[in-house]
Design an enzyme around this catalytic site. Structure first.
Site, PDB file in Angstrom:
ATOM      1  N   ARG A   7       0.881  -1.178   0.000  1.00 25.74           N
ATOM      2  CA  ARG A   7       0.000   0.000   0.000  1.00 25.74           C
ATOM      3  C   ARG A   7       0.909   1.216   0.000  1.00 25.74           C
ATOM      4  O   ARG A   7       1.683   1.429   0.942  1.00 25.74           O
ATOM      5  CB  ARG A   7      -0.923  -0.003   1.221  1.00 25.74           C
ATOM      6  CG  ARG A   7      -1.648   1.324   1.397  1.00 25.74           C
ATOM      7  CD  ARG A   7      -2.745   1.271   2.417  1.00 25.74           C
ATOM      8  NE  ARG A   7      -3.912   0.575   1.887  1.00 25.74           N
ATOM      9  CZ  ARG A   7      -5.138   0.633   2.415  1.00 25.74           C
ATOM     10  NH1 ARG A   7      -5.352   1.362   3.499  1.00 25.74           N
ATOM     11  NH2 ARG A   7      -6.141  -0.024   1.870  1.00 25.74           N
ATOM     12  N   HIS A  23      -7.345   0.668  -6.409  1.00 25.70           N
ATOM     13  CA  HIS A  23      -7.573  -0.168  -5.219  1.00 25.70           C
ATOM     14  C   HIS A  23      -8.224  -1.478  -5.685  1.00 25.70           C
ATOM     15  O   HIS A  23      -9.395  -1.755  -5.394  1.00 25.70           O
ATOM     16  CB  HIS A  23      -8.472   0.590  -4.230  1.00 25.70           C
ATOM     17  CG  HIS A  23      -8.453   0.029  -2.842  1.00 25.70           C
ATOM     18  ND1 HIS A  23      -7.647  -1.034  -2.464  1.00 25.70           N
ATOM     19  CD2 HIS A  23      -9.165   0.381  -1.725  1.00 25.70           C
ATOM     20  CE1 HIS A  23      -7.857  -1.300  -1.187  1.00 25.70           C
ATOM     21  NE2 HIS A  23      -8.762  -0.464  -0.726  1.00 25.70           N
ATOM     22  N   GLN A  33     -10.156  -4.114  -3.353  1.00 23.45           N
ATOM     23  CA  GLN A  33     -11.463  -3.670  -2.867  1.00 23.45           C
ATOM     24  C   GLN A  33     -12.537  -3.916  -3.925  1.00 23.45           C
ATOM     25  O   GLN A  33     -13.640  -4.361  -3.607  1.00 23.45           O
ATOM     26  CB  GLN A  33     -11.404  -2.179  -2.502  1.00 23.45           C
ATOM     27  CG  GLN A  33     -12.701  -1.648  -1.945  1.00 23.45           C
ATOM     28  CD  GLN A  33     -13.033  -2.233  -0.576  1.00 23.45           C
ATOM     29  OE1 GLN A  33     -12.227  -2.156   0.326  1.00 23.45           O
ATOM     30  NE2 GLN A  33     -14.210  -2.813  -0.429  1.00 23.45           N
ATOM     31  N   ASP A  72     -17.149   7.159  -1.980  1.00 19.06           N
ATOM     32  CA  ASP A  72     -15.946   7.025  -1.152  1.00 19.06           C
ATOM     33  C   ASP A  72     -15.658   8.401  -0.551  1.00 19.06           C
ATOM     34  O   ASP A  72     -16.301   9.401  -0.928  1.00 19.06           O
ATOM     35  CB  ASP A  72     -14.790   6.543  -2.045  1.00 19.06           C
ATOM     36  CG  ASP A  72     -13.519   6.211  -1.288  1.00 19.06           C
ATOM     37  OD1 ASP A  72     -13.560   6.091  -0.048  1.00 19.06           O
ATOM     38  OD2 ASP A  72     -12.453   6.069  -1.940  1.00 19.06           O
ATOM     39  N   CYS A  80     -16.306   1.552   0.422  1.00 16.52           N
ATOM     40  CA  CYS A  80     -15.161   0.702   0.785  1.00 16.52           C
ATOM     41  C   CYS A  80     -14.773   0.850   2.253  1.00 16.52           C
ATOM     42  O   CYS A  80     -14.095  -0.020   2.796  1.00 16.52           O
ATOM     43  CB  CYS A  80     -13.978   0.996  -0.128  1.00 16.52           C
ATOM     44  SG  CYS A  80     -13.284   2.638   0.063  1.00 16.52           S
ATOM     45  N   ARG A 132     -13.504  -8.902   1.642  1.00 12.67           N
ATOM     46  CA  ARG A 132     -12.071  -8.690   1.378  1.00 12.67           C
ATOM     47  C   ARG A 132     -11.302  -9.950   1.767  1.00 12.67           C
ATOM     48  O   ARG A 132     -10.388 -10.384   1.072  1.00 12.67           O
ATOM     49  CB  ARG A 132     -11.539  -7.492   2.197  1.00 12.67           C
ATOM     50  CG  ARG A 132     -12.053  -6.116   1.767  1.00 12.67           C
ATOM     51  CD  ARG A 132     -11.462  -5.683   0.452  1.00 12.67           C
ATOM     52  NE  ARG A 132     -10.008  -5.591   0.480  1.00 12.67           N
ATOM     53  CZ  ARG A 132      -9.307  -4.540   0.907  1.00 12.67           C
ATOM     54  NH1 ARG A 132      -9.937  -3.470   1.356  1.00 12.67           N
ATOM     55  NH2 ARG A 132      -7.992  -4.550   0.873  1.00 12.67           N
TER      56      ARG A 132
HETATM   57  N1  NVA Z   1      -9.936   6.467  -1.579  1.00 14.33           N
HETATM   58  C1  NVA Z   1      -9.571   6.116  -0.215  1.00 14.33           C
HETATM   59  C2  NVA Z   1      -9.796   4.668   0.016  1.00 14.33           C
HETATM   60  C3  NVA Z   1      -9.451   4.187   1.417  1.00 14.33           C
HETATM   61  C4  NVA Z   1      -9.627   2.703   1.582  1.00 14.33           C
HETATM   62  C5  NVA Z   1      -8.120   6.499   0.032  1.00 14.33           C
HETATM   63  O1  NVA Z   1      -7.296   6.275  -0.867  1.00 14.33           O
HETATM   64  O2  NVA Z   1      -7.825   7.035   1.092  1.00 14.33           O
HETATM   65  N1   CP Z   2     -11.254  -0.273   2.427  1.00 12.45           N
HETATM   66  C1   CP Z   2      -9.984  -0.349   2.874  1.00 12.45           C
HETATM   67  O1   CP Z   2      -9.048  -0.604   2.107  1.00 12.45           O
HETATM   68  O2   CP Z   2      -9.851  -0.134   4.199  1.00 12.45           O
HETATM   69  P1   CP Z   2      -8.497   0.096   5.016  1.00 12.45           P
HETATM   70  O3   CP Z   2      -7.945   1.426   4.611  1.00 12.45           O
HETATM   71  O4   CP Z   2      -8.920   0.050   6.445  1.00 12.45           O
HETATM   72  O5   CP Z   2      -7.525  -1.002   4.664  1.00 12.45           O
END
Ligand code: NVA
Ligand code: CP
Length: 308
Positions: free
Chosen positions: A106, A133, A136, A222, A262, A290
């Site tokens: 990540r 992502h 997800q 989101d 998500c 997930r």
């Molecule tokens: N779009 C959000 C998703 C978090 C799971 C982010 O990137 O922060």
């Molecule tokens: N939806 C998701 O990826 O959640 P986290 O940021 O908690 O991993």
């Protein structure tokens, strides 16, 4: 140069046929787990999870999933590793991929994960980048299929930011042949090249979010400010104020439309509490899935097409 291996860096890295295998396998793996039947195809195997951003669901689902498959997971926070002190991504990939069997990352720019994968001997999975992502969206589509059957030909309404989630929905629509209606505030529109799209056949942009939701089989949104974009938060709060998914939007969607997010969510910002906590919302199933879909993904990347 490392030998060619199968990575999952963006949604379109998997073909429709491979995705259909994963959805079918997730169903089997989930059912087996719910019935307390041990299944350990990844005995002795290790997953390294490299996090440069926060996480609850991604960390838990990968860590629990590896354990349930008979393997182990190691959590690495970039700040505590030599990556945080400037060790080149390429060198880290060479070393890490000689010690573990699969890596989940990540991070910020997609380019970082691509550089890592180019020097990795083992599969690399995108656990979220600024652009995508994909894990997800695997879980979201699996959840849709469980509730409503095939997603082919259906319409997903995406309301809000054209972020990593939106880009991935758009890629998924191309691979799995469904439609995405996107409504973003002016200045936050989809950038097809950044989304990695082949064409524009599977999505349509709407100025008014109500029009995007009309007749949709799934309404999803989101956060207005994704991780890494916190400096823009105040400006985004103003720009996105009319893009909150509310009961009126759900009312114009199909009668049996689902709502997905998500998570983490901000009630009163991108979604009204009555929607996310209402009867059409499947956000908890989405989160649980997930675990199941990523177990199928890990099995596929490490063991290939298991059918038993
Ligand atoms: N779009 C959000 C998703 C978090 C799971 C982010 O990137 O922060
Ligand atoms: N939806 C998701 O990826 O959640 P986290 O940021 O908690 O991993």
């Amino acid at each position: 140069m490392a030998p060619a291996v199968k990575h999952f860096l963006q949604f379109k890295d998997l073909s429709r046929d491979e995705l259909e295998h994963l959805f079918a396998r997730s169903h089997v793996i989930k059912d087996r787990f719910k019935r307390y039947q041990p299944y350990h195809p990844l005995n002795d195997r290790t997953l390294a999870m490299i996090f440069e951003k926060s996480s609850t669901r991604t960390r838990l689902s990968f860590e629990a999933g590896m354990h349930q498959l008979g393997g182990a997971a190691i959590y690495l926070n970039t700040r505590d590793t030599q990556l945080g002190r400037g060790e080149p991504v390429e060198d880290a990939a060479e070393v890490i991929s000689r010690m573990v069997d699969v890596v989940m990352i990540r991070t910020f720019e997609q380019e970082i994960i691509e550089r890592f994968a180019a020097h990795s001997r083992v599969p690399v999975i995108n656990g979220l980048t600024n652009e995508y992502h994909p894990c997800q969206i695997l879980a979201d589509i699996f959840t849709f299929i469980e509730r409503r059957g095939p997603i082919q030909g259906k319409t997903v309404a995406w309301i809000g930011d054209s972020n990593n989630m939106c880009n991935t929905w758009l890629q998924a629509a191309e691979v799995l042949d469904f439609n995405v209606h996107v409504s973003t505030p002016p200045g936050y529109e989809v950038e097809p090249e950044r989304a990695g799209l082949f064409g524009t056949d599977h999505y349509e942009a709407f100025a008014d979010p109500m029009d995007a939701c009309r007749g949709a089989d799934l309404v999803t949104t989101d956060v207005w400010t994704s991780m890494g974009f916190e400096a823009e938060n105040a400006e985004r709060m103003k720009a996105f104020a009319d893009w909150q998914v509310d009961s009126d939007m759900m009312r114009v969607a199909a009668g049996d439309a689902l709502f997905m997010h998500c998570l983490p969510a901000h009630r009163g910002e991108e979604v009204e509490a009555a929607v996310i906590d209402g009867p059409q919302s499947v956000v908890w199933e989405e989160a649980e899935n997930r675990l199941h879909i990523q177990k199928a993904l890990l099995e596929y990347l490490l063991r290939g097409r298991v059918e038993d």
